[in-house]
Motif scaffolding. Structure first.
Motif, PDB file in Angstrom:
ATOM      1  N   ASP A   2       3.813  -4.212  -0.558  1.00 25.10           N
ATOM      2  CA  ASP A   2       2.387  -4.703  -1.027  1.00 25.10           C
ATOM      3  C   ASP A   2       1.782  -2.844  -1.357  1.00 25.10           C
ATOM      4  O   ASP A   2       2.033  -1.852  -1.883  1.00 25.10           O
ATOM      5  N   ASP A   3       0.817  -2.643  -0.509  1.00 25.14           N
ATOM      6  CA  ASP A   3      -0.263  -1.942  -0.296  1.00 25.14           C
ATOM      7  C   ASP A   3      -1.301  -1.852   0.131  1.00 25.14           C
ATOM      8  O   ASP A   3      -1.856  -3.210   0.654  1.00 25.14           O
ATOM      9  N   VAL A   4      -1.374  -0.399   1.404  1.00 21.17           N
ATOM     10  CA  VAL A   4      -1.700  -1.032   2.420  1.00 21.17           C
ATOM     11  C   VAL A   4      -2.569   0.396   1.999  1.00 21.17           C
ATOM     12  O   VAL A   4      -2.743   1.735   1.597  1.00 21.17           O
ATOM     13  N   GLN A   5      -4.118   0.370   2.809  1.00 16.56           N
ATOM     14  CA  GLN A   5      -5.425   1.075   2.549  1.00 16.56           C
ATOM     15  C   GLN A   5      -4.478   2.546   3.785  1.00 16.56           C
ATOM     16  O   GLN A   5      -4.346   2.005   5.164  1.00 16.56           O
ATOM     17  N   SER A   6      -5.241   3.578   3.561  1.00 17.86           N
ATOM     18  CA  SER A   6      -4.576   4.838   3.928  1.00 17.86           C
ATOM     19  C   SER A   6      -4.669   5.094   5.155  1.00 17.86           C
ATOM     20  O   SER A   6      -4.144   5.435   5.944  1.00 17.86           O
ATOM     21  N   PHE A   7      -5.821   4.504   5.612  1.00 22.59           N
ATOM     22  CA  PHE A   7      -6.837   4.523   7.066  1.00 22.59           C
ATOM     23  C   PHE A   7      -5.874   4.011   7.578  1.00 22.59           C
ATOM     24  O   PHE A   7      -6.011   4.622   9.384  1.00 22.59           O
ATOM     25  N   PHE A   8      -5.490   2.846   6.822  1.00 21.24           N
ATOM     26  CA  PHE A   8      -4.572   2.297   8.265  1.00 21.24           C
ATOM     27  C   PHE A   8      -2.848   1.862   8.262  1.00 21.24           C
ATOM     28  O   PHE A   8      -2.511   0.865   9.127  1.00 21.24           O
ATOM     29  N   ARG A   9      -2.758   2.606   7.867  1.00 18.25           N
ATOM     30  CA  ARG A   9      -1.230   2.994   7.248  1.00 18.25           C
ATOM     31  C   ARG A   9      -0.591   3.261   9.149  1.00 18.25           C
ATOM     32  O   ARG A   9       0.621   2.482   9.511  1.00 18.25           O
ATOM     33  N   THR A  10      -0.644   4.241   9.468  1.00 18.95           N
ATOM     34  CA  THR A  10      -0.092   4.201  10.275  1.00 18.95           C
ATOM     35  C   THR A  10      -0.304   3.370  12.292  1.00 18.95           C
ATOM     36  O   THR A  10       0.523   3.348  12.428  1.00 18.95           O
ATOM     37  N   ALA A  11      -1.403   2.701  11.757  1.00 21.41           N
ATOM     38  CA  ALA A  11      -1.764   1.655  12.252  1.00 21.41           C
ATOM     39  C   ALA A  11      -0.782   0.781  12.385  1.00 21.41           C
ATOM     40  O   ALA A  11      -0.307   0.068  12.983  1.00 21.41           O
ATOM     41  N   LEU A  12      -0.428   0.180  11.771  1.00 20.39           N
ATOM     42  CA  LEU A  12       0.728  -0.736  10.922  1.00 20.39           C
ATOM     43  C   LEU A  12       2.206  -0.557  11.122  1.00 20.39           C
ATOM     44  O   LEU A  12       2.692  -1.592  12.131  1.00 20.39           O
ATOM     45  N   ALA A  13       2.409   1.654  11.133  1.00 20.87           N
ATOM     46  CA  ALA A  13       3.536   0.793  11.937  1.00 20.87           C
ATOM     47  C   ALA A  13       3.977   1.345  12.969  1.00 20.87           C
ATOM     48  O   ALA A  13       5.213   0.871  13.099  1.00 20.87           O
ATOM     49  N   ILE A  14       3.304   1.463  13.942  1.00 16.99           N
ATOM     50  CA  ILE A  14       2.865   1.158  14.821  1.00 16.99           C
ATOM     51  C   ILE A  14       2.886  -0.331  15.228  1.00 16.99           C
ATOM     52  O   ILE A  14       3.910  -0.146  16.664  1.00 16.99           O
TER      53      ILE A  14
END
Length: 698
Positions: free
Chosen positions: A644-656
């Protein structure tokens, strides 16, 4: 390790482009001669093209500069982001399932663009799709319909100003009436589903709705605020300063509601969060601030109020009463009516209108869409192969439960686990037994009014749900959204596979090695099967009733192993932050056991075939262009399932927010715990992918 010559790379790139062109991936028409040649994918030439295309697809994602024993995710997926980059304003995340979804959308769009047929339900579907697209060219009609929609439940404070009277507004009455007619759940959700303790009957559940608010990052909150301001300006003509003020009030109110329940649910199971309460008791507790008896009369119907209901997360219910008492009435009213309008809001770029309308068609006609596409693309050979694979995977788990590896489970518990496994079933979501003509006979959809069409659909769905209370048992359903992965239903003890997942030339191809099939769909099936025995699913018996059938010693041993996963995954860092220290490890347990069971099932299949012809099987189970043996290919295919590739601004939100680990750790965590992986890739004993201490449950 392996290397390609430049000529072979060029050949494979040409091959895959030609193949994808012919099967319609680029939507461009092929020549008649080429189309006729490749209509039959069983020709020897077509088989070779199919296999070469898949080999090229696998190769271009690899980063062979990485050591597979150091970071297998980067080795298998290191070039994914180059070919499928995440984009800030389009796809903030890309993965394999998005590719599958896009392919399914293309197939569905072709069907929706066909001339109207004699099938009444299909015609209604096409009317809906046409009316949706018409919004783009007839915004005046759309805005008028939108205004009529909110006026049905009174005035809107943000528009009516002083004409709005707070003394005439009752929040729970408005919420109940909206849910009763349109099924839209706002602040409090009322559901009718199978009783989790005894699923021979249905029960009423009251709890929080699915909130739309973004959490985890400031950028998400900022984007949501900007979007809401634009909607208020565009659809209701509110000036920007006022729209900004109203938006902040709406978001802050919803954020308070979310905080009122999310923290209290952390780490708790469904069983721990549910309380069976009498309606009379609830009426006394909340008194005039929330007359639960009248609320349920309005939401369910005067004659449908039960004596007892389940409260999901009592702390949330208490916080709702407190928060609303502290919030100005006009803010609550604006929030309720604004949420009520959300299903009708159309805000999409013109170039994306067709795709957006396909998504809405799937949302409102999910089962029929699956059925309709299934009828055009079904393949009995593939279906048989899926069920054969399911039987292989289940047999491997059955043997594990009977063997010595799981000797930490006491025999009595192990015997019942076998009973539950034997009672588990797998289905393909073809919905061929559904009578859609009767289901949709009262639905009247036009080709020129999208808002009214959505209202008609929501009313139909609400009537259907309200009939559940006195009707046959209704299982706990998956969300009313399209899924592209198998789903385990804990109350039915079964696994359902969506039709979209069986599209050819993704995970599945008649001429692909079985290693790929077992590593992808086989793993996904095994993953869902293990959910019946994870830290939540193990609390349900073979009939789907909530019952503790685990003995005390086995429970203790299970918990110790669960803690191992909790500690392991909490140490992983993603976007600079440690993963949440979640008590629930259901997804990690299913990932780890799933890949082991899928690999074991593949070995069973392979051993059975090799008794006939070893050389022939090996040639079919590898690609001549890739210097991997069949077992290495299995692990590469499994890993590439989670590229996958996740836009950097949204990685923390995804993990949480996601109960699953990020894709890289679904690979690293599962394979570093699996000794066979290290043997297959000949990892040194001190390699990161072969730690000395490994977590294991099944």
């Amino acid at each position: 390790m392996f290397r390609y010559s430049t000529n072979i790379q060029c050949l494979l790139i040409w091959t895959i482009l030609l193949f994808l062109h012919v099967i319609g991936i680029d939507n461009a028409p092929a020549s008649n001669a080429t189309t006729e040649l490749l209509d039959d994918l069983n020709t020897e030439w077509a088989k070779q093209i199919s296999r070469q295309a898949k080999a090229a697809e696998i190769h271009v994602m690899l980063n062979t500069k990485e050591d597979p024993c150091t970071d297998f995710y980067q080795y298998a997926c290191g070039n994914w982001h180059r070919h499928h980059p995440a984009q800030f304003f389009n796809h903030i995340m890309t993965d394999q399932f998005q590719l599958i979804a896009n392919a399914f959308d293309r197939r569905l769009q072709l069907v929706l663009r066909e001339p109207r047929s004699d099938d009444e339900v299909e015609t209604k579907l096409k009317n809906f799709y046409y009316a949706c697209q018409l919004v783009e060219t007839d915004e005046v009609r759309y805005k008028v319909a939108l205004q009529r929609a909110y006026q049905e439940f009174g005035k809107l404070p943000m528009l009516d100003g002083e004409d709005w009277k707070s003394e005439e507004f009752n929040w729970w009455e408005a919420v109940a009436k909206i849910q009763h007619k349109y099924g839209k759940q706002i602040i409090l959700a009322v559901d009718i589903m199978a009783d989790i303790v005894n699923n021979t009957g249905n029960k009423v559940y009251i709890g929080p709705p699915n909130f739309s608010i973004s959490s985890g990052t400031k950028i998400l909150s900022m984007l949501q605020e900007i979007t809401t301001v634009q909607h208020l300006k565009r659809f209701f003509g509110i000036e920007e300063a006022q729209a900004t003020k109203i938006t902040k009030e709406l978001i802050n109110f919803e954020r308070a509601l979310v905080r009122g329940g999310s923290d209290s649910r952390q780490g708790l199971t469904l069983h721990e969060l549910l309380l069976l309460k009498s309606v009379d008791e609830l009426r006394e507790i909340y008194n005039e601030s929330l007359d639960m008896s009248k609320f349920l009369e309005l939401a369910l119907g005067a004659e449908q109020v039960p004596e007892y209901v389940y409260i999901y997360d009592e702390k949330y219910l208490n916080s709702v009463v407190k928060i609303i008492a502290e919030t100005p009435p006009h803010v609550v009213a604006n929030y309720i009516l604004w949420q009520m309008l959300q299903p009708y809001i159309v805000d999409v770029k013109k170039d994306n209108m067709a795709k957006w309308c396909v998504e809405r068609t799937k949302q409102y006609f999910g089962k029929y869409v699956d059925y309709m596409v299934y009828q055009r693309y079904k393949d009995p050979v593939v279906e048989k192969e899926v069920y054969d694979m399911w039987n292989e995977v289940r047999e491997v788990f059955r043997l594990e439960l009977r063997g010595n590896k799981l000797d930490w489970i006491i025999n009595s518990t192990r015997e019942y686990a076998l009973e539950k496994l034997d009672a588990m079933n797998l289905y393909i979501n073809s919905y061929e037994s559904e009578n859609f003509t009767i289901q949709y006979e009262d639905l009247q959809l036009t080709r020129n009014n999208y808002v009214e069409n959505v209202q008609q659909i929501l009313q139909m769905e609400s009537r259907r749900k309200l009939k559940r209370q006195n009707g046959p048992v209704v299982p706990l359903e998956a969300p009313e959204v399209f899924t592209f992965t198998p789903v385990y239903n804990v109350l039915e003890n079964n696994i359902r596979i969506p039709v979209a997942l069986l599209q050819p030339r993704y995970f599945w191809g008649a001429h692909y090695p079985q290693a790929l099939k077992y590593a992808t769909l086989g793993y996904l099936i095994a993953h869902e099967m293990v959910h019946g025995f994870d830290d939540d699913g193990r609390n349900y018996d073979k009939l789907g009733n909530l019952r503790n059938w685990w003995d005390e010693k086995s429970t203790y041993q299970f918990e110790e192993r669960r803690k191992c996963f909790q500690a392991q995954y909490h140490k992983y860092r993603y976007d600079g932050h440690q993963l949440p220290n979640d008590v629930s490890q259901a997804e990690n347990i299913a990932d780890n056991a799933g890949v082991k069971l899928a690999y074991g099932a593949y070995q069973r299949w392979l051993n059975a075939q090799q008794l006939e012809n070893v050389t022939d099987i090996q040639s079919k189970e590898t690609f001549s262009q890739l210097h991997f043996n069949n077992e290495q290919l299995f692990f590469i295919a499994f890993a590439q399932l989670w590229c996958d590739d996740v836009q950097s601004f949204f990685r923390t939100a995804l993990a949480i927010s996601d109960s699953h680990a990020p894709g890289m750790y679904r690979v690293i965590g599962s394979l570093s715990n699996f000794q066979e992986f290290s043997w297959v890739f000949k990892c040194e004993q001190d390699a990161p992918m072969d730690p000395e201490f490994k977590c294991s449950l099944y």
